[in-house]
Design a protein around this motif. Structure first.
Motif, mmCIF file in Angstrom:
data_model
loop_
_atom_site.group_PDB
_atom_site.id
_atom_site.type_symbol
_atom_site.label_atom_id
_atom_site.label_comp_id
_atom_site.label_asym_id
_atom_site.label_seq_id
_atom_site.Cartn_x
_atom_site.Cartn_y
_atom_site.Cartn_z
ATOM 1 N N GLU A 359 0.696 -2.494 -4.619
ATOM 2 C CA GLU A 359 0.577 -2.650 -3.178
ATOM 3 C C GLU A 359 -0.137 -1.480 -2.513
ATOM 4 O O GLU A 359 -0.746 -1.630 -1.440
ATOM 5 C CB GLU A 359 1.970 -2.815 -2.547
ATOM 6 C CG GLU A 359 2.702 -4.073 -2.952
ATOM 7 C CD GLU A 359 3.370 -3.933 -4.325
ATOM 8 O OE1 GLU A 359 3.320 -2.805 -4.879
ATOM 9 O OE2 GLU A 359 3.911 -4.923 -4.850
ATOM 10 N N ILE A 360 -0.083 -0.305 -3.127
ATOM 11 C CA ILE A 360 -0.722 0.882 -2.540
ATOM 12 C C ILE A 360 -2.079 1.146 -3.180
ATOM 13 O O ILE A 360 -3.064 1.446 -2.490
ATOM 14 C CB ILE A 360 0.192 2.104 -2.704
ATOM 15 C CG1 ILE A 360 1.518 1.872 -1.956
ATOM 16 C CG2 ILE A 360 -0.488 3.374 -2.208
ATOM 17 C CD1 ILE A 360 2.511 3.004 -2.135
ATOM 18 N N LEU A 362 -4.209 -0.923 -5.117
ATOM 19 C CA LEU A 362 -5.260 -1.938 -5.077
ATOM 20 C C LEU A 362 -5.978 -1.989 -3.741
ATOM 21 O O LEU A 362 -7.233 -2.060 -3.705
ATOM 22 C CB LEU A 362 -4.660 -3.310 -5.416
ATOM 23 C CG LEU A 362 -4.165 -3.482 -6.861
ATOM 24 C CD1 LEU A 362 -3.590 -4.874 -7.062
ATOM 25 C CD2 LEU A 362 -5.295 -3.237 -7.849
ATOM 26 N N PRO A 363 -5.298 -1.931 -2.600
ATOM 27 C CA PRO A 363 -6.050 -1.898 -1.329
ATOM 28 C C PRO A 363 -6.969 -0.694 -1.223
ATOM 29 O O PRO A 363 -8.071 -0.791 -0.673
ATOM 30 C CB PRO A 363 -4.937 -1.860 -0.278
ATOM 31 C CG PRO A 363 -3.771 -2.489 -0.943
ATOM 32 C CD PRO A 363 -3.850 -2.067 -2.350
ATOM 33 N N ALA A 364 -6.547 0.452 -1.742
ATOM 34 C CA ALA A 364 -7.395 1.647 -1.659
ATOM 35 C C ALA A 364 -8.653 1.481 -2.496
ATOM 36 O O ALA A 364 -9.757 1.869 -2.085
ATOM 37 C CB ALA A 364 -6.600 2.867 -2.130
ATOM 38 N N ALA A 366 -10.044 -1.450 -3.363
ATOM 39 C CA ALA A 366 -10.851 -2.509 -2.752
ATOM 40 C C ALA A 366 -11.610 -1.992 -1.550
ATOM 41 O O ALA A 366 -12.782 -2.352 -1.323
ATOM 42 C CB ALA A 366 -9.943 -3.678 -2.364
ATOM 43 N N ALA A 367 -10.966 -1.150 -0.784
ATOM 44 C CA ALA A 367 -11.655 -0.586 0.389
ATOM 45 C C ALA A 367 -12.789 0.337 -0.027
ATOM 46 O O ALA A 367 -13.809 0.449 0.665
ATOM 47 C CB ALA A 367 -10.658 0.168 1.268
ATOM 48 N N ARG A 368 -12.667 0.985 -1.136
ATOM 49 C CA ARG A 368 -13.688 1.925 -1.593
ATOM 50 C C ARG A 368 -14.891 1.207 -2.190
ATOM 51 O O ARG A 368 -16.037 1.634 -2.021
ATOM 52 C CB ARG A 368 -13.060 2.842 -2.642
ATOM 53 C CG ARG A 368 -13.967 3.952 -3.151
ATOM 54 C CD ARG A 368 -14.140 5.039 -2.094
ATOM 55 N NE ARG A 368 -14.839 6.214 -2.651
ATOM 56 C CZ ARG A 368 -14.224 7.281 -3.113
ATOM 57 N NH1 ARG A 368 -12.887 7.323 -3.120
ATOM 58 N NH2 ARG A 368 -14.912 8.298 -3.560
ATOM 59 N N SER A 370 -15.299 -2.484 -2.162
ATOM 60 C CA SER A 370 -15.523 -3.819 -1.617
ATOM 61 C C SER A 370 -15.469 -4.877 -2.719
ATOM 62 O O SER A 370 -16.313 -5.779 -2.827
ATOM 63 C CB SER A 370 -16.877 -3.888 -0.876
ATOM 64 O OG SER A 370 -16.891 -2.987 0.209
ATOM 65 N N GLY A 373 -9.415 -8.041 -4.305
ATOM 66 C CA GLY A 373 -8.186 -7.456 -4.831
ATOM 67 C C GLY A 373 -7.649 -8.179 -6.044
ATOM 68 O O GLY A 373 -7.024 -7.578 -6.923
#
Length: 408
Positions: A359-360, A362-364, A366-368, A370, A373
């Motif tokens: 939860e912590i 994978l979003p980081a 994906a944001a880096r 693109s 997820g």
């Protein structure tokens, strides 16, 4: 992980010379034990006997005095069991007990009963406190002293005729009327003759030296030995044996046996001959001393440089071989994914303790980058590969992900 390669020989492998240096001490000890056992067997098979044995020509044996007695028409028979000894006891027999302390309490009581009724002479060689209590109840065993040249200082004809002799060892005292105390040391006798019992008597000697081959020609030893053992036409030389069946006989059938009062079962320890107990004690002490000796050789802990340095690539390759041999693709994949998450987390600003939390992390990622997820979740937290090819593909994808994170 898929290729088959030969296991390289590193500098940590022992050479034959190193193996010999490490094992030569053990091999030498085994060789010494084998040679010693063979030599001991040959020594025993050569017709040699033990201490105070009338058949032994050794310095500690008594063959010389036995032959002198036979020259004076005294028959000498050797007995090794209590049954043989008690059967031979009689008024015309001298019973020489070479090792009274080896006998069990039950054997000593049986021997005392047989000699009391026999009417012959009984010669006890160096009986200790416990043995004296059963074999000669009126006598007390006092302290011990060295064997030395001593004068008789008594009216015993045999002692006066022999004169000075090598006496000493256990000291005896008694309150019995008519007892004769000879060769005193510190006011106690080293040779004690008890009053006659039904025309028989009992002689206690504190030391066996006058019967030994190497001492028989000293002082008046021969004369004293011949007179003490040659007073009857027949001599039974009793050499107690540890394998005597009577040593294991329980005394529960005798209501007067204080070692087993009230009947019932005897303890296991009471059935073991005293010689075996002493032997076990000596072996225990020897083992303890050997342990102390070996422990001292270890010395204090010191730091030293390692003889070789193992490269990280060799450790990785060795672990990979172990994984492949065990078909542990799940463990290998988990290790690769955990290492990738640990290396990229500082680049993403994620705490190391959160690398196990999808939860912590994978979003980081994906944001880096693109990247969807779902694909990242399968790559970083997915199931184990089904085969080796899938494991190799996973390794390539993790390497590519890490390169993208570093360059983005």
């Amino acid at each position: 992980m898929t290729g088959t390669t030969a296991v390289p020989t590193t500098s940590a492998s022992r050479t034959p010379g190193q193996i010999w240096q490490r094992t030569r001490g053990v091999l030498l000890a085994v060789l010494v034990l084998v040679v010693g056992g063979v030599a001991f067997a040959a020594f025993q098979s050569g017709g040699r006997h033990g201490r105070l044995d009338p058949r032994s020509p050794d310095p500690q044996g008594s063959r010389a005095v036995a032959e002198l007695l036979q020259d004076h028409d005294i028959s000498v028979d050797v007995a090794t069991t209590l049954a043989e000894t008690t059967a031979a006891a009689g008024p015309d027999t001298t019973l020489m007990v070479a090792g009274p302390n080896v006998l069990t309490a039950h054997q000593q009581r049986r021997l005392s009963a047989a000699t009391t009724e026999s009417g012959g002479r009984t010669v006890l060689v160096a009986p200790g406190r416990d043995s004296v209590t059963r074999l000669a109840p009126s006598v007390r065993a006092e302290s011990s002293g060295p064997v030395a040249e001593r004068s008789p200082s008594c009216a015993l004809p045999a002692a006066r005729s022999a004169g000075t002799a090598d006496m000493g060892g256990v000291h005896y005292s008694t309150d019995a009327d008519g007892a004769t105390a000879c060769y005193p040391d510190a006011r106690h006798a080293t040779l004690l003759v008890l009053p006659e019992r039904r025309t028989g008597d009992t002689v206690l000697l504190g030391s066996p030296d006058i019967f030994r081959n190497d001492r028989l020609d000293k002082q008046g030893n021969a004369s004293l030995a011949l007179q003490l053992l040659g007073s009857r036409p027949h001599l039974v030389w009793y050499l107690p044996s540890l394998d005597d069946p009577s040593a294991a006989e329980p005394g529960s059938g005798n209501p007067d046996d204080s070692d087993n009062e009230g009947g019932g079962e005897t303890s296991f320890i009471s059935l073991i001959p005293s010689g075996w107990l002493w032997g076990a004690l000596q072996l225990t002490v020897a083992a303890a001393l050997a342990a102390v000796w070996r422990a001292r050789r270890l010395g204090p802990l010191v730091t030293e440089r390692l003889p070789v340095a193992v490269r990280a690539s060799e450790s990785t390759e060795g672990r990979a071989r172990l994984y492949r041999k065990a078909n542990a693709r799940d463990r290998a994949a988990a290790t690769l994914r955990a290492a990738t998450r640990t290396r990229i987390s500082p680049l993403l600003g994620v705490s190391p303790r959160d690398t196990e939390s999808p939860e912590i992390l994978l979003p980081a990622v994906a944001a880096r980058l693109s990247i969807p997820g779902g694909d990242l979740g399968t790559l970083l937290f997915g199931p184990p590969p089904a085969d080796d090819a899938a494991l190799v593909l996973l390794t390539d994808q993790l390497d590519a992900l890490e390169r993208e994170v570093r360059t983005s």
